[in-house]
Motif scaffolding. Sequence first.
Motif, mmCIF file in Angstrom:
data_model
loop_
_atom_site.group_PDB
_atom_site.id
_atom_site.type_symbol
_atom_site.label_atom_id
_atom_site.label_comp_id
_atom_site.label_asym_id
_atom_site.label_seq_id
_atom_site.Cartn_x
_atom_site.Cartn_y
_atom_site.Cartn_z
ATOM 1 N N GLU A 47 49.030 43.907 55.799
ATOM 2 C CA GLU A 47 48.811 45.464 55.089
ATOM 3 C C GLU A 47 47.569 44.378 53.589
ATOM 4 O O GLU A 47 48.680 43.571 53.372
ATOM 5 N N ALA A 48 46.572 45.398 53.724
ATOM 6 C CA ALA A 48 45.538 43.853 52.709
ATOM 7 C C ALA A 48 46.694 44.848 51.329
ATOM 8 O O ALA A 48 46.324 45.942 51.054
ATOM 9 N N LYS A 49 45.590 43.796 50.629
ATOM 10 C CA LYS A 49 45.765 44.342 48.996
ATOM 11 C C LYS A 49 45.394 43.580 48.200
ATOM 12 O O LYS A 49 44.042 43.969 48.860
ATOM 13 N N PRO A 50 44.755 44.581 47.109
ATOM 14 C CA PRO A 50 43.303 44.748 46.713
ATOM 15 C C PRO A 50 43.063 43.612 45.983
ATOM 16 O O PRO A 50 43.685 42.333 45.090
ATOM 17 N N PRO A 51 41.519 42.926 46.083
ATOM 18 C CA PRO A 51 41.726 41.608 45.793
ATOM 19 C C PRO A 51 41.745 41.232 44.287
ATOM 20 O O PRO A 51 41.880 42.382 43.546
ATOM 21 N N MET A 52 42.041 40.235 43.928
ATOM 22 C CA MET A 52 42.118 39.695 42.467
ATOM 23 C C MET A 52 41.204 39.533 42.521
ATOM 24 O O MET A 52 40.172 38.114 42.398
ATOM 25 N N LEU A 53 40.581 39.324 40.278
ATOM 26 C CA LEU A 53 38.915 38.408 39.715
ATOM 27 C C LEU A 53 39.922 37.914 38.359
ATOM 28 O O LEU A 53 40.538 38.722 37.727
ATOM 29 N N VAL A 54 39.700 36.400 39.025
ATOM 30 C CA VAL A 54 40.616 35.314 38.101
ATOM 31 C C VAL A 54 39.602 35.404 36.840
ATOM 32 O O VAL A 54 38.565 34.815 37.142
ATOM 33 N N ILE A 55 39.936 35.352 35.403
ATOM 34 C CA ILE A 55 38.809 35.321 34.656
ATOM 35 C C ILE A 55 40.080 33.955 33.800
ATOM 36 O O ILE A 55 41.094 34.420 32.915
ATOM 37 N N PRO A 56 38.932 32.929 33.445
ATOM 38 C CA PRO A 56 39.831 32.035 33.134
ATOM 39 C C PRO A 56 40.060 31.432 31.703
ATOM 40 O O PRO A 56 38.890 32.518 30.618
ATOM 41 N N GLU A 57 41.009 31.589 30.427
ATOM 42 C CA GLU A 57 40.782 31.367 29.011
ATOM 43 C C GLU A 57 39.736 30.272 28.629
ATOM 44 O O GLU A 57 39.183 29.095 29.580
ATOM 45 N N GLY A 58 38.249 31.140 28.661
ATOM 46 C CA GLY A 58 37.313 30.029 26.898
ATOM 47 C C GLY A 58 36.554 30.795 27.813
ATOM 48 O O GLY A 58 35.559 30.527 27.163
ATOM 49 N N TRP A 59 36.193 31.787 28.708
ATOM 50 C CA TRP A 59 35.226 32.255 29.151
ATOM 51 C C TRP A 59 34.560 33.335 28.011
ATOM 52 O O TRP A 59 34.946 33.445 27.491
ATOM 53 N N ARG A 60 33.101 33.182 28.107
ATOM 54 C CA ARG A 60 32.250 33.874 27.164
ATOM 55 C C ARG A 60 32.358 35.593 27.892
ATOM 56 O O ARG A 60 31.979 35.619 29.023
ATOM 57 N N ALA A 61 31.975 36.170 27.304
ATOM 58 C CA ALA A 61 31.171 37.604 27.971
ATOM 59 C C ALA A 61 30.489 37.655 28.676
ATOM 60 O O ALA A 61 30.440 38.175 29.541
ATOM 61 N N ASN A 62 29.290 36.977 28.365
ATOM 62 C CA ASN A 62 27.651 36.854 29.547
ATOM 63 C C ASN A 62 29.117 36.391 30.995
ATOM 64 O O ASN A 62 28.234 36.800 32.203
ATOM 65 N N GLN A 63 29.768 35.296 31.254
ATOM 66 C CA GLN A 63 30.191 34.449 32.152
ATOM 67 C C GLN A 63 30.838 35.712 33.515
ATOM 68 O O GLN A 63 31.094 36.001 34.077
#
Length: 300
Positions: A47-63
């Motif tokens: 059963e496929a689960k939704p992929p996960m988007l990892v946003i690390p601490e300290g990334w800027r908005a443009n990243q």
Amino acid sequence: MQMNTPRRSTMRLTRRGRFLLVMSGAALAGTAAVAVPLLTRGSGHVEAKPPMLVIPEGWRANQIYDAVDRALALPPGSTRKSLGKAALKLPKEAAGNPEGYLFPATYPIEKGATPESLLRFMVDTANKKFNGAPVAAGAQLNAVNVYQAVTIASIVQAEAATKADMGRVARVIFNRLQRGMPLQMDSTINYALNRNTVHTSLDDTRMESVYNSYQRMGLPPTPIDNPGEDAMRAAINPPPGDWLYFVTIRSGDTRFTADYSEHLRNVAEFNAAHQASGQPQQSQQPSASPQRLPATQPPR
């Protein structure tokens, strides 16, 4: 400026056949969107689960905009263009700029996800974290509002070499503000120039920008990245101390001081260590980076 080392995502198979997303302390590329499909394996089916988007601490908005574009397989710039219709619930001080409120976390990419839905998820998460009583009370105790506390946390996130240093870096910021000293932080200049470096030139410190904390007093007008909970905790509850300067001589050896002469000796040791390793030395106008605060004249 160097951002805190984000965590790497790996997959681990448990005894029950579940694949888990595991975060380690290894470096995660600053320009990579991490979309990891999670699977559960039961009796004879997957059963496929939704992929996960990892946003690390300290990334800027443009990243983060770029990461969302990649995760959703959209043309570059699509997420940035969607800001006007995302209806983000931002504080009025933000003037529509979500910097600081795209909370670093792991987000599911559900079927039908859009840039607007992912950005709203991030901002709603930030509001839940930042609008609670502990943050409001901590900000008030330090004579700042919540948006200013988020701005301080973003500088702490960019400047602190380790989690253990965050509280003391926050205290340096408050001490400088209270004494009427400019912050003189490399991280704010790096934000204006959209770069990451530990070397700031004299010309850099003279640039015309509202983010030039060498030339302008007080906090920058907005956060300079998206801080995590540890940085926010440091910003609202810094430890007591009289520190005005700090420098990381080498990994694990950050020295905080209120004495300008002592700071200069620490900077000299930093330069000697970097010269021996062949790395760039501190400029003639020592600058505030994750390793050090500038060797400016002490307050009168």
